[in-house]
Enzyme design. Structure first.
Site, short mmCIF file in Angstrom:
data_model
loop_
_atom_site.label_atom_id
_atom_site.label_comp_id
_atom_site.label_asym_id
_atom_site.label_seq_id
_atom_site.Cartn_x
_atom_site.Cartn_y
_atom_site.Cartn_z
N LEU A 140 0.83 -1.21 0.00
CA LEU A 140 0.00 0.00 0.00
C LEU A 140 0.86 1.26 0.00
O LEU A 140 1.71 1.44 0.86
CB LEU A 140 -0.91 0.00 1.24
CG LEU A 140 -1.82 1.22 1.39
CD1 LEU A 140 -2.80 1.34 0.25
CD2 LEU A 140 -2.54 1.18 2.73
N ASP A 141 0.62 2.13 -0.97
CA ASP A 141 1.32 3.42 -1.06
C ASP A 141 2.84 3.25 -1.17
O ASP A 141 3.59 4.16 -0.83
CB ASP A 141 1.00 4.30 0.17
CG ASP A 141 -0.49 4.59 0.27
OD1 ASP A 141 -1.17 4.51 -0.77
OD2 ASP A 141 -0.94 4.89 1.38
#
Lengths: 275, 275, 275, 275
Positions: free
Chosen positions: A218-219
């Site tokens: 994530l990210d």
């Protein structure tokens, strides 16, 4: 004519490739080359102002490269994209306007939203909008519907223009290096869902935005572009969010421009960007 | 090993040069190439992470290039500079500090001032300071003294670090593409002597600084680097000048870094900067 | 509640005004004050988070101010604008999108174009578009038609969103401090009609844009906002123009945001901007 | 004359304070006021261009303020600082140069280093350098020696100009809101000791620096100023560190300028900066 090469490095690669180009009568306007010494990885982007037969050229180039090399001759100039959105309009509207005036560098095939809010703006530009609610079924069903729509369109890239659902590893794996996200912060600061609240609490003096390829971390995918703008003590969390939207729009536009003009190479978790 | 080439363009130049490099066993780490189509002019900078015999290499490269080509193999790594100043300390002090800690990318041989104000700071760093007043004789005499001092030192570059006298065409002609100036504005806005007063009167919201090579057109030489900073209505002309000094220091440092690392080509009135 | 005051300065102005506000029970959230010492001119912007009767408040405030003071209590919150355009879409589209999503801070009443190019985008957003060709009659007739349309709408501001005709002194005089322009350069560099060509010829490393109020001095009105972006030797004049459009859109949006939130005072040829 | 006030907010504060100023004949040049609504906290900075008796003024002002208000009239204009360093020269040299030319806004009393590297540069500017090695005793002993030196000098502020030891809670508690640090990253990204390595691994496109007051939460104190500069794929971790030093120097200089000109208020974990 655009030629993109990525491979393991060795002495003489530039010479061997450019000899082929010269033999083909190509006039190099711009040549960008980079070797990542830590990974012994070679990246090259060549722009010529004339053309030659691409398949023969690719074959000739591949002959001088290591077997696993990536070669792309004239990557699709009329790129197509599908855009995923939730509620916020700013990035989508910017994409739709550029699409309308043929300055996006790609064609928007359709927009998929998990909320109906942005159907109206799509209609104004005659772009199909598909509502796929995340509340109708489970994540598997939700993503399945989105993937069906993507498969029907066959886009080169999927642009997450403030799409606020986290995609599953399966989904992401289906489109490697083809999903582009805009993250509402200067990564790696404030990863996660409420960056403006966090930025406000922390009293930062700059806020930023990051456009990156999506991976299963994530990210954490390869960063394409980042920008910041100054803020100060008078900004509430809402003001920071508003200022952030401006910079999100700008940085996603910049990232798309770079990707669509074939200036971005991805390797492991980083990008090489020949601006 | 650094190789710099500038010449008329033709098909196959990159191939011919890189074939020579490959034959010499040079491993190219970074290759930057640019063709100015409007002038049919070719610029190339190559960095290799190993070495070969430079004279033989230059001979081999020249053989494949047009007769008037400019070739530079391993341009002097231990560059030397003479710095000309008047009264303002900020750019000079920054240069002296970097010189002291060996991060300038060049060695300061001496400082020449037309006022005595900056002798003290030079002494602190054991750098010879020569006072050459513009009031002792006419411009011919004044510049003659400065040129004597320059000739004694034989610098690669002459840096005008807020030197507030306009140099004569003869002086400038003696050091083509070797005199670097910092101009106290965002050229071409506010050319001339009182840019901060002009900026204040005009109510601008940004002020800038420009570093450029000196030619006989006042403030019109090839631009190396430019930067700006925001100002607002609360800035007096003096405040703008103070803010300007910060940006002058920064942009001159950046320009020197680019020039001293052999990243700047000059052609006609422009630069090609391979950052 | 917003209170704007501009007047000749004197000792005790802040005290006298704030005493009135306190007596009215207003809770000041933000007070910005500036005195231009060179002109002895006083500027104040007060934001309170509650309300009082505005006419009585203005009367009370005017009593403590010099006779020629400018006072504005709660300047029209639902501002209206008319937008003038020629062919380029980028600034107009940005304004129309923000208008559509109620984030412009004003309402677009209509768009007037001297070419038909932008009628289509206006239709998409249901905004009336009026074609007033500059070729149908003389300048007097041309401007007369535009003024009729403006008078029918009664806008607070007239926004020149890449309107490429020079307005006559009569036209400008009819809307003092109410016409906002976006100029395609970093004024005062490259005033006039072909700034990107000039910037290219000059080899600049930054290009900018300037939003300003229109006065009868071409490109010389009070500056509201300015921004720049970096360019380099690879940019053609066309590339610079493309990059310029991005910054033009951004700086006009910023200027409108400042003006529409009543943060900009004009005095003589400058602005005071309480950001 | 400078007047700084921080207190709990109430209606009429500005009126009551400015009435006192008017009665004292003070001519307000600049008044900045901010209310943090979430904390009901009032901040005001007033600059007048004449003077009055400060003790009487403070007494009068305190009478209209809540009991716990902070008031500062003409905060010490000749501020004094002690600078703590380790090995890196860039921030220290910048401070010493400004100190030498009286443009720092404060006077450097002495420099304390836990390595001898920077003694030489201090000597060049006749600034006392004290070596306090962290290896001679335990942390208690180490900090004790530093505190003795600080107490001997009685500085207004302690500047950590790349001081690479973490200070104990006791040390920090002894100088609340008086220790200013430069952190080598864009906080809160890359808190901790190796930000440039982390930034390189992450492939960021911007790197930043943060100047903040030191509290007992590592790298979590109130932020005064932040800046970023662009980097790209050609930057090694070392290159990023070099670029970072430039921005560290610049942002620390900016933060010191703001603090020394009495423009920074601290409340809880944030700053209010009246630029």
């Amino acid at each position: 004519m655009i030629i993109l090469i990525q491979s393991v490095d060795r002495v003489g690669l530039v010479a061997d490739v450019s000899a082929i180009l010269a033999k083909s009568g190509l006039n190099i306007v711009s040549l960008r080359e980079f070797v990542d010494k830590s990974d012994n990885r070679f990246f090259m982007r060549i722009a010529a102002d004339n053309e030659t037969e691409p398949i023969a050229l690719e074959t000739a180039i591949r002959e001088v490269l290591p077997p696993d090399a990536l070669v792309s001759i004239n990557p699709r100039p009329d790129k197509k994209i599908v855009v995923l959105v939730t509620r916020e309009y700013h990035c989508l509207a910017d994409i739709l306007v550029r699409n309308q005036f043929n300055t996006l560098g790609a064609t928007v095939q359709c927009v998929i939203g998990n909320h109906p809010h942005l159907e109206n703006i799509c209609k104004r530009f005659n772009i199909p909008f598909h509502l796929v609610s995340h509340e109708e079924g489970d994540k598997f069903y939700f993503e399945g519907r989105i993937r069906e729509l993507i498969e029907e369109n066959g886009p080169d890239y999927i642009v997450l223009a403030k799409f606020m659902r986290i995609l599953s590893p399966d989904f992401v794996a289906a489109y490697p290096e083809r999903i582009i996200n805009i993250h509402h912060s200067f990564l790696p600061a404030f990863a996660g869902g409420h960056p403006y609240r966090q930025a406000f609490e922390r009293g930062v003096k700059l806020i930023g935005a990051t456009s990156h390829f999506v991976t299963n971390e994530l990210d954490e995918g390869p960063i394409i572009a980042q920008q910041v703008i100054p803020v100060n003590h008078t900004y509430t969390a809402t003001d920071m969010m508003k200022a952030g939207k401006e910079i999100e729009t700008s940085v996603l536009a910049r990232a798309l421009q770079l990707v669509f003009s074939d200036r971005v190479f991805v390797y492991r978790n980083k990008t090489v960007v020949f601006e």
